[in-house]
Write a protein that holds these residues in place. Structure first.
Motif, PDB file in Angstrom:
ATOM      1  N   ARG A 114       0.825  -1.206   0.000  1.00  0.00           N
ATOM      2  CA  ARG A 114       0.000   0.000   0.000  1.00  0.00           C
ATOM      3  C   ARG A 114       0.860   1.257   0.000  1.00  0.00           C
ATOM      4  N   TYR A 115       1.849   1.312   0.896  1.00  0.00           N
ATOM      5  CA  TYR A 115       2.665   2.513   0.988  1.00  0.00           C
ATOM      6  C   TYR A 115       3.612   2.658  -0.201  1.00  0.00           C
ATOM      7  N   THR A 116       4.019   1.559  -0.796  1.00  0.00           N
ATOM      8  CA  THR A 116       4.781   1.638  -2.034  1.00  0.00           C
ATOM      9  C   THR A 116       3.949   2.308  -3.121  1.00  0.00           C
ATOM     10  N   THR A 117       2.671   1.940  -3.193  1.00  0.00           N
ATOM     11  CA  THR A 117       1.763   2.538  -4.171  1.00  0.00           C
ATOM     12  C   THR A 117       1.589   4.029  -3.913  1.00  0.00           C
ATOM     13  N   VAL A 118       1.414   4.409  -2.642  1.00  0.00           N
ATOM     14  CA  VAL A 118       1.275   5.826  -2.288  1.00  0.00           C
ATOM     15  C   VAL A 118       2.513   6.608  -2.727  1.00  0.00           C
ATOM     16  N   LEU A 119       3.701   6.090  -2.426  1.00  0.00           N
ATOM     17  CA  LEU A 119       4.936   6.777  -2.788  1.00  0.00           C
ATOM     18  C   LEU A 119       5.109   6.844  -4.296  1.00  0.00           C
ATOM     19  N   ASP A 120       4.747   5.774  -4.995  1.00  0.00           N
ATOM     20  CA  ASP A 120       4.837   5.775  -6.459  1.00  0.00           C
ATOM     21  C   ASP A 120       3.933   6.850  -7.060  1.00  0.00           C
ATOM     22  N   ARG A 121       2.726   6.968  -6.528  1.00  0.00           N
ATOM     23  CA  ARG A 121       1.785   7.964  -7.038  1.00  0.00           C
ATOM     24  C   ARG A 121       2.269   9.381  -6.746  1.00  0.00           C
ATOM     25  N   LEU A 122       2.827   9.591  -5.559  1.00  0.00           N
ATOM     26  CA  LEU A 122       3.389  10.898  -5.234  1.00  0.00           C
ATOM     27  C   LEU A 122       4.532  11.255  -6.178  1.00  0.00           C
ATOM     28  N   GLU A 123       5.349  10.256  -6.494  1.00  0.00           N
ATOM     29  CA  GLU A 123       6.487  10.504  -7.378  1.00  0.00           C
ATOM     30  C   GLU A 123       6.015  10.906  -8.775  1.00  0.00           C
ATOM     31  N   LYS A 124       4.910  10.330  -9.227  1.00  0.00           N
ATOM     32  CA  LYS A 124       4.359  10.694 -10.537  1.00  0.00           C
ATOM     33  C   LYS A 124       3.800  12.113 -10.533  1.00  0.00           C
ATOM     34  N   LEU A 125       3.292  12.563  -9.364  1.00  0.00           N
ATOM     35  CA  LEU A 125       2.744  13.911  -9.255  1.00  0.00           C
ATOM     36  C   LEU A 125       3.844  14.974  -9.131  1.00  0.00           C
ATOM     37  N   ALA A 126       5.014  14.560  -8.678  1.00  0.00           N
ATOM     38  CA  ALA A 126       6.086  15.509  -8.384  1.00  0.00           C
ATOM     39  C   ALA A 126       6.737  16.056  -9.650  1.00  0.00           C
ATOM     40  N   LEU A 127       7.335  17.226  -9.493  1.00  0.00           N
ATOM     41  CA  LEU A 127       8.131  17.804 -10.572  1.00  0.00           C
ATOM     42  C   LEU A 127       9.419  17.002 -10.741  1.00  0.00           C
ATOM     43  N   PRO A 128      10.002  16.991 -11.928  1.00  0.00           N
ATOM     44  CA  PRO A 128      11.319  16.347 -12.096  1.00  0.00           C
ATOM     45  C   PRO A 128      12.347  17.009 -11.188  1.00  0.00           C
ATOM     46  N   ALA A 129      13.463  16.353 -10.995  1.00  0.00           N
ATOM     47  CA  ALA A 129      14.468  16.815 -10.036  1.00  0.00           C
ATOM     48  C   ALA A 129      14.960  18.236 -10.338  1.00  0.00           C
ATOM     49  N   VAL A 130      15.242  18.543 -11.605  1.00  0.00           N
ATOM     50  CA  VAL A 130      15.758  19.872 -11.960  1.00  0.00           C
ATOM     51  C   VAL A 130      14.714  20.943 -11.686  1.00  0.00           C
ATOM     52  N   GLU A 131      13.464  20.697 -12.076  1.00  0.00           N
ATOM     53  CA  GLU A 131      12.391  21.669 -11.830  1.00  0.00           C
ATOM     54  C   GLU A 131      12.110  21.810 -10.338  1.00  0.00           C
ATOM     55  N   SER A 132      12.252  20.721  -9.599  1.00  0.00           N
ATOM     56  CA  SER A 132      12.072  20.786  -8.150  1.00  0.00           C
ATOM     57  C   SER A 132      13.125  21.694  -7.532  1.00  0.00           C
ATOM     58  N   ARG A 133      14.378  21.559  -7.988  1.00  0.00           N
ATOM     59  CA  ARG A 133      15.453  22.404  -7.462  1.00  0.00           C
ATOM     60  C   ARG A 133      15.198  23.877  -7.804  1.00  0.00           C
ATOM     61  N   GLU A 134      14.718  24.126  -9.013  1.00  0.00           N
ATOM     62  CA  GLU A 134      14.422  25.503  -9.421  1.00  0.00           C
ATOM     63  C   GLU A 134      13.324  26.107  -8.559  1.00  0.00           C
ATOM     64  N   LEU A 135      12.308  25.305  -8.217  1.00  0.00           N
ATOM     65  CA  LEU A 135      11.231  25.810  -7.374  1.00  0.00           C
ATOM     66  C   LEU A 135      11.750  26.116  -5.969  1.00  0.00           C
ATOM     67  N   MET A 136      12.599  25.240  -5.438  1.00  0.00           N
ATOM     68  CA  MET A 136      13.178  25.485  -4.115  1.00  0.00           C
ATOM     69  C   MET A 136      13.962  26.793  -4.101  1.00  0.00           C
ATOM     70  N   CYS A 137      14.758  27.027  -5.148  1.00  0.00           N
ATOM     71  CA  CYS A 137      15.572  28.250  -5.207  1.00  0.00           C
ATOM     72  C   CYS A 137      14.688  29.479  -5.367  1.00  0.00           C
ATOM     73  N   SER A 138      13.602  29.335  -6.129  1.00  0.00           N
ATOM     74  CA  SER A 138      12.686  30.455  -6.332  1.00  0.00           C
ATOM     75  C   SER A 138      12.004  30.865  -5.029  1.00  0.00           C
ATOM     76  N   ILE A 139      11.557  29.872  -4.259  1.00  0.00           N
ATOM     77  CA  ILE A 139      10.892  30.159  -2.975  1.00  0.00           C
ATOM     78  C   ILE A 139      11.903  30.758  -1.997  1.00  0.00           C
ATOM     79  N   ALA A 140      13.140  30.255  -2.015  1.00  0.00           N
ATOM     80  CA  ALA A 140      14.176  30.778  -1.116  1.00  0.00           C
ATOM     81  C   ALA A 140      14.461  32.232  -1.438  1.00  0.00           C
ATOM     82  N   HIS A 141      14.472  32.568  -2.718  1.00  0.00           N
ATOM     83  CA  HIS A 141      14.782  33.943  -3.149  1.00  0.00           C
ATOM     84  C   HIS A 141      13.733  34.920  -2.644  1.00  0.00           C
ATOM     85  N   LYS A 142      12.462  34.425  -2.518  1.00  0.00           N
ATOM     86  CA  LYS A 142      11.364  35.289  -2.097  1.00  0.00           C
ATOM     87  C   LYS A 142      11.172  35.299  -0.578  1.00  0.00           C
ATOM     88  N   ALA A 143      11.867  34.381   0.111  1.00  0.00           N
ATOM     89  CA  ALA A 143      11.666  34.275   1.574  1.00  0.00           C
ATOM     90  C   ALA A 143      12.155  35.518   2.313  1.00  0.00           C
TER      91      ALA A 143
END
Length: 283
Positions: A254-283
């Motif tokens: 069950r939890y493997t399925t939950v994590l797999d589904r979350l991973e499909k919803l997530a941004l790719p690694a590069v876009e995730s890093r860009e979002l983190m940097c963008s939020i940090a810049h505005k903090a």
């Protein structure tokens, strides 16, 4: 040697897996004891994790229980013997047993995958971020208790730097990135740390953005610890009453399925890093 009164989670798990082998073989504890030439109480103590067993005894048990899964047998033999004195043992008596069990799980893991909706995963928290969270604990922690937890948290994080590198995937909702724990400066430092850690070869940080809408699970923290064989995987859940450890096959799936589904919803690694940097810049 008398049975241990406080077996660790790892010792309990070994006993539980030996119990599963016995039950699959259709044997009672009395029948198993007769095959091994011991009394029934010895079997009960072994299966409860209260009595240390040797690698040879585990192989004998597997043979008597007609288990032919060599990968599982060898994985179980590596869990035998007396309690290993890992660094977490220095905190025994100062921190809850479940807290130490998590560190032992991570130490023996072959990979880790975690999900957090409202918090930064513990292994990725900065010192100031973690200190602020411990400072808001309910009921309040005394200053020395905060220091014990800080020391423990820093030592836990060392698992990400071990050799060979431990594969680590963190699925973090955007909400957790925007939580300004202890103010903008600490929040910006935390986000910069996440972006830096995401550049390590063994670490993958994926962000689930607000725009993805609803997401699976209840939003509780999930730590999925991969064992040397799938039967020894473990899930640790964060609850208001402490940690809960799960190893039933159906729940692991069950939890493997939950994590797999979350991973499909997530941004790719590069876009995730860009979002983190963008939020940090505005903090």
């Amino acid at each position: 040697m008398p049975p241990s009164k406080t077996p660790t989670l790892r010792q309990q798990r070994l006993g539980a897996e030996l119990r599963k082998l016995r039950e699959r073989a259709g044997l009672s504890t009395i029948e198993a004891a007769a095959l091994l030439g011991v009394n029934q109480s010895r079997i009960s103590n072994i299966e409860a994790g209260r009595y240390a067993v040797s690698a040879d005894r585990v192989r004998a048990i597997a043979r008597n229980y007609a288990c032919s899964d060599q990968a599982l047998i060898e994985a179980l033999t590596r869990m035998t013997g007396r309690r290993a004195r890992g660094w977490w043992e220095d905190h025994r008596g100062q921190l809850p047993h479940a807290t130490l069990d998590l560190a032992e799980l991570e130490h023996h893991a072959t990979a880790l995958r975690v999900a957090q909706a409202l918090h930064i995963p513990g292994l990725l928290q900065t010192t100031q971020h973690a200190r602020a969270l411990f400072g808001d604990a309910v009921p309040p922690l005394l200053p020395h208790e905060v220091e014990h937890r800080m020391s423990y948290r820093i030592k836990r994080q060392a698992v990400l730097y071990r050799d060979p590198p431990l594969p680590y995937t963190a699925l973090i909702h955007e909400a957790a990135l925007r939580m300004q724990v202890s103010g903008p400066a600490v929040a910006a430092e935390q986000l910069a740390h996440l972006a830096e850690m995401s550049e390590h070869g063994n670490i993958t940080i994926l962000v689930v953005p607000f725009g993805r809408g609803a997401f699976p699970g209840s939003g509780q923290g999930i730590d999925y610890t991969y064992g040397p064989v799938p039967q020894l995987d473990t899930v640790q859940l964060d609850t208001e009453h402490g940690s809960e450890f799960i190893d039933a096959a159906a729940q692991l799936e069950r939890y493997t399925t939950v994590l797999d589904r979350l991973e499909k919803l997530a941004l790719p690694a590069v876009e995730s890093r860009e979002l983190m940097c963008s939020i940090a810049h505005k903090a």
